[in-house]
Design an enzyme around this catalytic site. Sequence first.
Site, mmCIF file in Angstrom:
data_model
loop_
_atom_site.group_PDB
_atom_site.id
_atom_site.type_symbol
_atom_site.label_atom_id
_atom_site.label_comp_id
_atom_site.label_asym_id
_atom_site.label_seq_id
_atom_site.Cartn_x
_atom_site.Cartn_y
_atom_site.Cartn_z
ATOM 1 N N TYR A 132 47.256 34.809 50.268
ATOM 2 C CA TYR A 132 47.640 33.602 50.997
ATOM 3 C C TYR A 132 49.154 33.505 51.179
ATOM 4 O O TYR A 132 49.644 32.554 51.779
ATOM 5 C CB TYR A 132 47.095 32.357 50.298
ATOM 6 C CG TYR A 132 45.596 32.235 50.445
ATOM 7 C CD1 TYR A 132 44.776 33.296 50.117
ATOM 8 C CD2 TYR A 132 45.015 31.081 50.917
ATOM 9 C CE1 TYR A 132 43.408 33.211 50.254
ATOM 10 C CE2 TYR A 132 43.640 30.979 51.050
ATOM 11 C CZ TYR A 132 42.842 32.049 50.721
ATOM 12 O OH TYR A 132 41.489 31.965 50.854
ATOM 13 N N LYS A 179 39.201 40.470 39.840
ATOM 14 C CA LYS A 179 38.635 41.740 40.312
ATOM 15 C C LYS A 179 39.516 42.863 39.766
ATOM 16 O O LYS A 179 39.913 43.785 40.487
ATOM 17 C CB LYS A 179 38.595 41.719 41.847
ATOM 18 C CG LYS A 179 37.729 42.785 42.464
ATOM 19 C CD LYS A 179 36.250 42.588 42.253
ATOM 20 C CE LYS A 179 35.463 43.761 42.774
ATOM 21 N NZ LYS A 179 34.054 43.745 42.364
ATOM 22 N N ASP A 212 32.899 38.800 40.977
ATOM 23 C CA ASP A 212 31.608 38.829 41.684
ATOM 24 C C ASP A 212 30.495 38.394 40.739
ATOM 25 O O ASP A 212 29.575 37.651 41.125
ATOM 26 C CB ASP A 212 31.313 40.194 42.327
ATOM 27 C CG ASP A 212 31.816 41.374 41.516
ATOM 28 O OD1 ASP A 212 32.725 41.183 40.684
ATOM 29 O OD2 ASP A 212 31.307 42.490 41.703
ATOM 30 N N ASP A 236 39.471 30.048 46.178
ATOM 31 C CA ASP A 236 39.084 29.391 47.430
ATOM 32 C C ASP A 236 37.569 29.519 47.611
ATOM 33 O O ASP A 236 36.862 28.542 47.892
ATOM 34 C CB ASP A 236 39.829 30.084 48.587
ATOM 35 C CG ASP A 236 39.797 29.285 49.866
ATOM 36 O OD1 ASP A 236 39.237 28.173 49.871
ATOM 37 O OD2 ASP A 236 40.355 29.766 50.876
#
Length: 487
Positions: A132, A179, A212, A236
């Site tokens: 972002y 991640k 995930d 987000d």
Amino acid sequence: MTGSSTKKTVTLIPGDGIGPECVESARRIIDATGVAIEWEVRHAGESVFKQGIPSGVPPETIESIRKTRCVLKGPLGTPVGYGEKSANVTLRKLFETFANIRPVRELPGVPTPYSGRGIDLVVIRENVEDLYAGIEHLQTPGVAQCLKLISRKGCEKIVRLAFEFARSEGRKSVACATKSNIMKLTEGMLKRTFEEIAKEYPDIQAWHVIVDNCAHQLVKKPEQFDVIVTTNMNGDILSDLTSALVGGLGFAPSANLGNDVAIFEAVHGSAPKYAGKNIINPTAVIGSAIMMLRHLGELETAARVENALLVTLEEGKVRTGDVVGYDSGKAGTTTAFTDEIIRNLGRTPKSVTIRTYRPLQIPRLSSDPVSVRPQQRKVIGADVFVETGELPPVLGPALETLAQGTALKLKMVSNRGTQVYPDKGTMIDCVDHYRCRFVLREAQGELTDQQLLELLSRIGSRYRWVHVEKLQEFDGQPSYTKAQGED
Ligand code: NAP
């Protein structure tokens, strides 16, 4: 009844689409409590883009926020054809509101497939870094790049805030969702920082979960989570998911917190299809206003508003269309729902209790831009990104020839992260964007800028190079990752 006699000024941004309706609802409820808050109405978003201000945030709004340090805002739309950047993201970044707090809890009178399981969790999203930062380039006409910037300082700020937040709400655990198994340096930086700082909070259970799987676990067993801290993009996505667990975006409030400024807003956007119809659910903005009251130290007023909201939902005398269906004939207006909350001020719900909150101490780190100082560092090579339609068996030998007589030799060439030269017997559908990794011929030495420029000039005689990344070692550790398949 007020918690403080000193009048506080809050910048109020009505926003776009359904924003003004939601914000007006929250403002009426707060005014009805008699708390000493003065509103300074300012604008941002679509109307400002249309005036030709590309950021969507005019100077008078910035000036007001600099002064009040506290904002309650409606959602802002980012209309296609006006400003390039989202005015929301601009506001968050201009005032370094580095943490986005997104709580969700099971609500009375709002049936969902999870009702009865006691969901009560908070996603704490890093708010100014990551993808972002919005630093994007088309490196070739057909290959785009977005820089994922994660700083040690940014990680430390968000991690410390997450633990402090957990303590302020009496929460038991903080999960860090990353991640890091794939992005070892960027996402991994949050994981490593989390594991280090967790030791300073032995009263809070700290655990890491791959993002995930976090999404999977949130759908399967959401009640296992208390606080989740994560990077900007992960947060987000996860926080829209968590809002759906408790009834949807109409119920998801948020706070953007920094050391100097706090901005309170719903998670949802401007939902243009509902704008001006007086039918949307204002709960998310009301919830954001409750968080604002707590931030301002008005704990008692915050509790009165939260209790009145919970009584209204519990009794269900007026319910909005997102809960009962817009066409069901049972949906009340936004105004009627707001009136009912105001009527319920002073009452407490039967089926739920609200938490005991302690003021949140937002950790303030050193403002020194340098947060890590290695004892030793050296440049040992460079990745040169080249645009060419040639295939690896042609490109590789040509680069080896061009590098002859320089301080650098070609180690490998990769295409979108996978080694394609020397050939590893793989089957890659190449695009015209290659990363060509050059390392010093003499392992002991250090690469000078002069040597690198010599290499670039030679490569440039045959190829269009589009980007260069130095390969560095900090305290003997490589500062870069290997390509897929690279030895
Ligand atoms: P959105 O405005 O959040 O709306 C998506 C859907 O969420 C709506 O169609 C509606 O679902 C539901 N919803 C949202 N708010 C609701 C409320 N208060 N009450 C009941 N239901 C509600 O997302 P979008 O349509 O993707 O984005 C529209 C604009 O908002 C875009 O310009 C986007 O950039 C902007 N945006 C701004 C912010 C912000 O200011 N922080 C955040 C996100 C998006 P149903 O259709 O199922 O009824």
